[in-house]
Design a protein around this motif. Sequence first.
Motif, PDB file in Angstrom:
ATOM      1  N   ALA A   1       0.832  -1.204   0.000  1.00 26.33           N
ATOM      2  CA  ALA A   1       0.000   0.000   0.000  1.00 26.33           C
ATOM      3  C   ALA A   1       0.866   1.252   0.000  1.00 26.33           C
ATOM      4  N   VAL A   2       1.904   1.258   0.822  1.00 24.42           N
ATOM      5  CA  VAL A   2       2.803   2.417   0.869  1.00 24.42           C
ATOM      6  C   VAL A   2       3.562   2.556  -0.448  1.00 24.42           C
ATOM      7  N   LEU A   3       4.029   1.438  -0.983  1.00 24.22           N
ATOM      8  CA  LEU A   3       4.775   1.470  -2.239  1.00 24.22           C
ATOM      9  C   LEU A   3       3.938   2.023  -3.388  1.00 24.22           C
ATOM     10  N   MET A   4       2.686   1.580  -3.467  1.00 19.64           N
ATOM     11  CA  MET A   4       1.829   1.957  -4.593  1.00 19.64           C
ATOM     12  C   MET A   4       1.109   3.281  -4.381  1.00 19.64           C
TER      13      MET A   4
ATOM     14  N   LEU B   1       0.719  10.981   0.075  1.00 27.30           N
ATOM     15  CA  LEU B   1      -0.150  10.000  -0.582  1.00 27.30           C
ATOM     16  C   LEU B   1       0.252   8.576  -0.181  1.00 27.30           C
ATOM     17  N   SER B   2       1.554   8.324  -0.037  1.00 28.31           N
ATOM     18  CA  SER B   2       2.013   7.011   0.415  1.00 28.31           C
ATOM     19  C   SER B   2       1.552   6.749   1.846  1.00 28.31           C
ATOM     20  N   MET B   3       1.655   7.784   2.693  1.00 25.22           N
ATOM     21  CA  MET B   3       1.218   7.642   4.088  1.00 25.22           C
ATOM     22  C   MET B   3      -0.287   7.394   4.166  1.00 25.22           C
TER      23      MET B   3
ATOM     24  N   ILE C   1       5.329   3.352   9.162  1.00 28.78           N
ATOM     25  CA  ILE C   1       4.757   3.707   7.862  1.00 28.78           C
ATOM     26  C   ILE C   1       5.222   5.089   7.424  1.00 28.78           C
ATOM     27  N   ILE C   2       5.224   6.047   8.333  1.00 28.19           N
ATOM     28  CA  ILE C   2       5.612   7.418   7.993  1.00 28.19           C
ATOM     29  C   ILE C   2       7.045   7.469   7.477  1.00 28.19           C
TER      30      ILE C   2
ATOM     31  N   SER D   1       9.381   7.492  -1.079  1.00 31.05           N
ATOM     32  CA  SER D   1       9.035   8.652  -1.907  1.00 31.05           C
ATOM     33  C   SER D   1      10.279   9.323  -2.462  1.00 31.05           C
ATOM     34  N   SER D   2      11.335   9.433  -1.653  1.00 27.33           N
ATOM     35  CA  SER D   2      12.572  10.044  -2.139  1.00 27.33           C
ATOM     36  C   SER D   2      13.220   9.172  -3.214  1.00 27.33           C
ATOM     37  N   LEU D   3      13.130   7.855  -3.065  1.00 22.40           N
ATOM     38  CA  LEU D   3      13.666   6.960  -4.090  1.00 22.40           C
ATOM     39  C   LEU D   3      12.852   7.046  -5.382  1.00 22.40           C
TER      40      LEU D   3
END
Length: 388
Positions: free
Chosen positions: A187-190, A233-235, A277-278, A285-287
């Motif tokens: 979920a975080v990745l996508m 959005l990832s969070m 998660i944060i 996100s930086s990657l």
Amino acid sequence: MAWHVFMKELKDALRDRKTIVLSILLPILFNIGLLFFMEKVFMNDEVEQVKVAVDSASDKQVTNWLEDIEELEIVSSEDPLKMVENGDAVVAISTDSDFMKQLEKGEMPEVIIQADPTSTKGGNASDLIANTLTMKKQEFIQQRLVEHQIDPSEIEPFQISLKSVSEGDDMSLYMVSIFAQLIIVLAVLMGGLPAANDLFAGEKERKTMEALLMTPVHRLHIILGKWLTISALSMISGIFSVITFIVGVNLFTENLAEALQLDKNIGFFTVSLLVGIIFFALLISSLEMVLSLLANTMKEAQNYISPVTTLAMVPYFILIGTSANELSATYFMIPFLNIYALIKQLIYGIYDATSILLVVGSSTIFIVISFLIAYVMFSKSKWVLGKG
């Protein structure tokens, strides 16, 4: 200024229906569907019978032993092996018609068990039959020892007892830990992936990045605002996954809820998981920014990011056979691996502040490094404007 850039990009992203569907709705539906699948398939207590073909010429006593096994449906056949080859049964059993008479004479009759080695059902049924026959064999051994006036304890010097180190349903908890890691990390990745592709590679492809750079806003503020948008959005996606996971387990499942027992430590569990998660969202996100800056088009960005998403699953398979008690400090210091380790530890009710601090500390170091790489790239026209 970074805050204004962040709010603008976040509003634009949330106005896009694709973002809502991919980052929020899809993870929720995926989580609920996966929980139902786990409860109905893996935690189903109903016994599924499999067909076992027994040679009609076999001793009836052997057939009676097999009929006592609840998981088996015994079918008499003149050619049991043919039934297995045709797919009408998963195991073929054959033995001599005078099996019991041979036993009484002290001879060693044979029971032949045949199954397709590639069949999971056939393998499980064969093991079940072999275990049952082994127990019957032990009964005959005990009987013969008594007949020969030999104490059975003379040939059994000790007993072996296998016990779990924990109480409760270990298998249910194991399944929860496996799927919780998968649900939350994916979920975080996508969650921020569509925005990461659009805010850099997408703007280069649409030629809108040039107009943005002509504004008086410093490039650091621009990339910081975009990074916070992707991270947010990832969070959001990760947090919604946690919420649906907790609610889904407690409302829609019985075995999983009983195994997880979240009601005892839900506060610490939730806070610790949100912290993980944060920081994981900030890192990924930086990657994703770096990879999006490398690309000149949306399609190219997707090609770059997809392998990274696949590589992010490697730690999942590394930890799948590692128990929560075996997790050392090293696991919580390696990026990507640490979030999987933290989730597994929390699922098993191990609340260690040191582990959380290691996750936060190690993630912070790699967040700074990856963000600096992205900022250096964003400072150069070669990467920020693309070809031409």
